[in-house]
Motif scaffolding. Structure first.
Motif: not given
Length: 699
Positions: A297-298, A376-377, A406, A447
């Motif tokens: 994830p970002k 993000d997810s 994602k 993460e």
């Protein structure tokens, strides 16, 4: 770096101890090699061989094999093992797996046999795995050089284990869960090949995306840190380290002869080098599944899609609990969701698609959510309602996943109702879970690793140059020359002063006159305490007197303390009495160091004072390579940090001075490996500055 290519991808394998009896380990290994599809040559070795074994030409010794041999798998009694290993060396076999038990884990003669094995391995420059191990499996070669009952399906997870029993249990479990492995390696006693060697090899393995380990001890702390710092920038390493309790540590020692380290030490070491720590077998393989199936994830922002409100609340609670965030949905996203979700549902996060949601509603909702930039997810959660269509929902999730990179975690809260859907999802590389908490933890692992991979922290210790190392060295050398393994308080103060650590002045007095003069010079009030490394509980014997306010009182107190010490310990000759400046009260913190034999200085910070052991508000970090960011995290992870920052109207304390002391203590203990323990309790922290009071240094 060891080259273990021949261990995992050999062109030929000799099975020393091959047997025609099905219950024998030598039979199982040979049969496994035949059945797994191994394309190289297999050479059964048995001293009683005559013709063939399991349809293969058999030999009495590896020396009789006509061609080269890349790998020998050995399953013969321990007392014959080293002579057979010697023959492998003479044959030029560079990779050996020793299955047999009966070595250092049993003590006595077994320890001696294992030492001889190590010498033979070194003599012939052989890579030896084991002894007392299950063997190795490479699903992509393919090769099953183990006595496991089954061959796992190919995958991208490597599993490295110090326990053979744990390995076979995991292999059996993986079949039902549909989990595939790239390599499975049982380390056993680690006479030669260690977890570090295997992980280093796996870092460059194109078939491995995530490395999972079950370990009972680390072979070489310094090399472990060095290699893991490099490997964890390439792919995630997740370790389940057993022996965290005192009972567990005893069990480890009797199981493989490994010595379990202090649990806080391993936490600090793993964090230092980017290794992710699993706390249970469930965590280990949940994380492995997530890493093997998902992109990273970002960020921390998660959307939850559910057909049951209660499950959504539980998920939201866990998201907040582990430091992730429930994503805020934009107005545009909410408007789009209102078009596909009935008004009885919820378009706020967690998003409730209702119990009667058709597969298309799941797909539409997921499409909308995945397109949101501020998400993000996603976690999708379902309960098996009467109208739920598991297979169709699974297909809908798969279709939506194809449009986004994602991470998606699916929580199917049930059993038999979801078997079909779970298979659809796993076959399409989407991780599934039974409970929301485990899915959230797995996302948290993804993460955290994204953060680990992107971090480039610079050591802050090298920037500290205003120290007098020579002065500290002289004081330490003098104490050692006198046969002491601990510094007196006055000596510890001088060492601290040499390293710029702010501390309350302390002077050693050997006469009452010296005590009076010292007290007068430093200014009243002062504290007097007996100076002796042989008297541990000074207060209990009347060896400490506080709030001395005059020169005359200081002289009288000197005589009183010396008399109390002589009465309590008539066989001890004190070094004198230490006179220390009394400091105004501040917030009490502890700064300390314990030196680990493998990982070096472990730096502790937390709440200080007399209740330090009761409250246990201490965070440990590895001293080696410590950075400003790590020190910030160390302080912020304690409850005392909230007081230091100013609590309920109090003015904030000087946290920068605390950070400076932490750095200087770290540098001191890195500069002097002979310092075994250092304890400063308390350090008084003020609005401006701080002052160390009681400094203990053990050599």
């Amino acid at each position: 770096m060891k080259d273990l290519t021949g261990l995992f991808n050999p062109k030929s394998v000799a099975v020393v101890g091959a047997s025609s009896q099905e219950e024998k380990v030598g039979y199982i290994i040979t049969d496994n090699l035949k059945k797994c599809g191994f394309k190289g040559d297999i050479y059964p070795i048995n001293t009683k061989a005559d013709g063939e074994l399991l349809g293969l030409p058999a030999y009495k010794s590896v020396l009789d094999i006509p061609g080269d041999v890349d790998l020998a798998v050995m399953s013969i009694p321990a007392k014959f093992m080293n002579s057979a290993l010697e023959e492998c060396g003479q044959k030029g076999i560079k990779n050996v797996i020793v299955i047999t038990a009966g070595f250092k884990e049993v003590g006595g003669e077994g320890v001696k046999l294992e030492q001889e094995m190590a010498e033979i391995a070194n003599k012939y420059d052989m890579n030896v795995q084991g002894p007392n191990c299950l063997g190795s499996i490479d699903t992509h070669t393919p090769m099953n050089a183990s006595f496991a009952q089954m061959m796992p399906k190919p995958g991208n997870i490597a599993f490295v284990s110090q326990s053979g029993a744990m390995t076979v249990a995991i292999l059996d479990w993986s079949i039902s869960e549909g989990i595939g492995f790239s390599k499975v390696v049982s380390l056993g006693n680690k006479v030669d090949i260690s977890e570090i060697d295997v992980i280093e090899q796996l870092a460059d393995d194109e078939n491995t995306d995530v490395i999972l380990c079950y370990l009972e001890g680390i072979s070489d702390g310094e090399r472990f840190l060095e290699v893991m710092k490099r490997v964890t920038k390439i792919k995630p390493v997740v370790i389940l380290k057993s022996g965290s309790s005192s009972a567990g540590a005893r069990a480890v020692s009797s199981h493989t002869g490994a010595l379990a380290g202090n649990d806080s030490t391993f936490d600090a070491a793993f964090e230092n080098c980017g290794v992710m720590r699993a706390r249970s077998m469930q965590d280990l393989f949940d994380y492995g599944s997530a890493f093997s199936n998902s992109d990273l994830p970002k960020g921390k922002r998660i959307a939850v899609i559910t057909n049951a409100g209660g499950g959504g609340v539980l998920t939201a609670d866990k998201i907040e609990d582990i430091g992730l965030e429930l994503a805020d949905l934009s107005d545009e996203t909410i408007e789009k969701l209102q078009e596909v979700i009935p008004s009885e549902g919820s378009v706020q996060n967690p998003i409730d698609v209702l119990g009667d949601a058709a597969p298309q509603r799941y797909e539409d909702t997921l499409d909308i959510v995945l397109a949101e930039d501020d998400i993000d997810s996603v976690i999708i959660m379902a309960c098996p309602t009467a109208s739920y269509k598991p297979h169709e929902v699974g297909e809908a999730i798969v279709q939506a996943k194809k449009k986004s990179d994602k991470p998606i975690m699916v929580v199917n809260m049930g059993g038999p109702s979801f078997v079909e859907e779970n298979k659809v999802l796993r076959d399409n590389h989407i991780s599934t879970f039974v409970f929301p908490e485990t899915a959230v933890k797995a996302l948290g692992a993804l993460e955290r690793y994204e953060t680990i991979r992107s971090e480039d922290q610079e050591s802050c210790i090298d920037k500290i140059t205003d120290v007098d190392k020579d002065k500290a060295a002289r004081i330490i050398a003098d104490a050692k020359a006198k046969g002491r393994d601990a510094l007196l308080g006055s000596e510890a103060y001088q060492v601290a002063d040499a390293y710029g650590i702010s501390a309350a002045p302390i002077v050693l007095a050997t006469t009452k006159e010296e005590a009076g003069e010292a007290a007068e010079q430093m200014g009243f009030p002062v504290v007097l305490k007996i100076a002796s490394d042989k008297i541990l509980h000074k207060t209990d014997i009347g060896g400490v007197v506080v709030n001395v306010t005059t020169k005359e009182e200081a002289e009288q107190t000197f005589e009183k303390i010396m008399a109390n010490a002589k009465k309590a310990h008539p066989d001890v000759v004190p070094d004198g009495v230490e006179v220390q400046k009394m400091m105004p009260n501040g917030h009490e913190v502890l700064i300390g160091m314990l030196r680990d034999d493998q990982f070096g200085p472990i730096i502790g910070f937390g709440m200080g004072g007399v209740y330090v052991n009761l409250i246990n508000d201490v965070c440990f970090k590895l001293g080696s390579g410590i950075s400003d960011e790590v020190i910030d995290d160390q302080i912020n992870s304690t409850k005392i940090s909230k007081l230091l920052k100013g609590y309920r109207g109090e003015k904030p304390s000087d946290i920068d001075s605390v950070k400076d002391t932490l750095k200087r203590v770290t540098k001191l203990t890195l500069d002097f490996p002979e310092i075994k323990e250092l304890d400063i309790n308390p350090v008084f922290v003020y609005e401006e500055g701080s002052s160390a009071l009681d400094i203990k240094i053990k050599l």
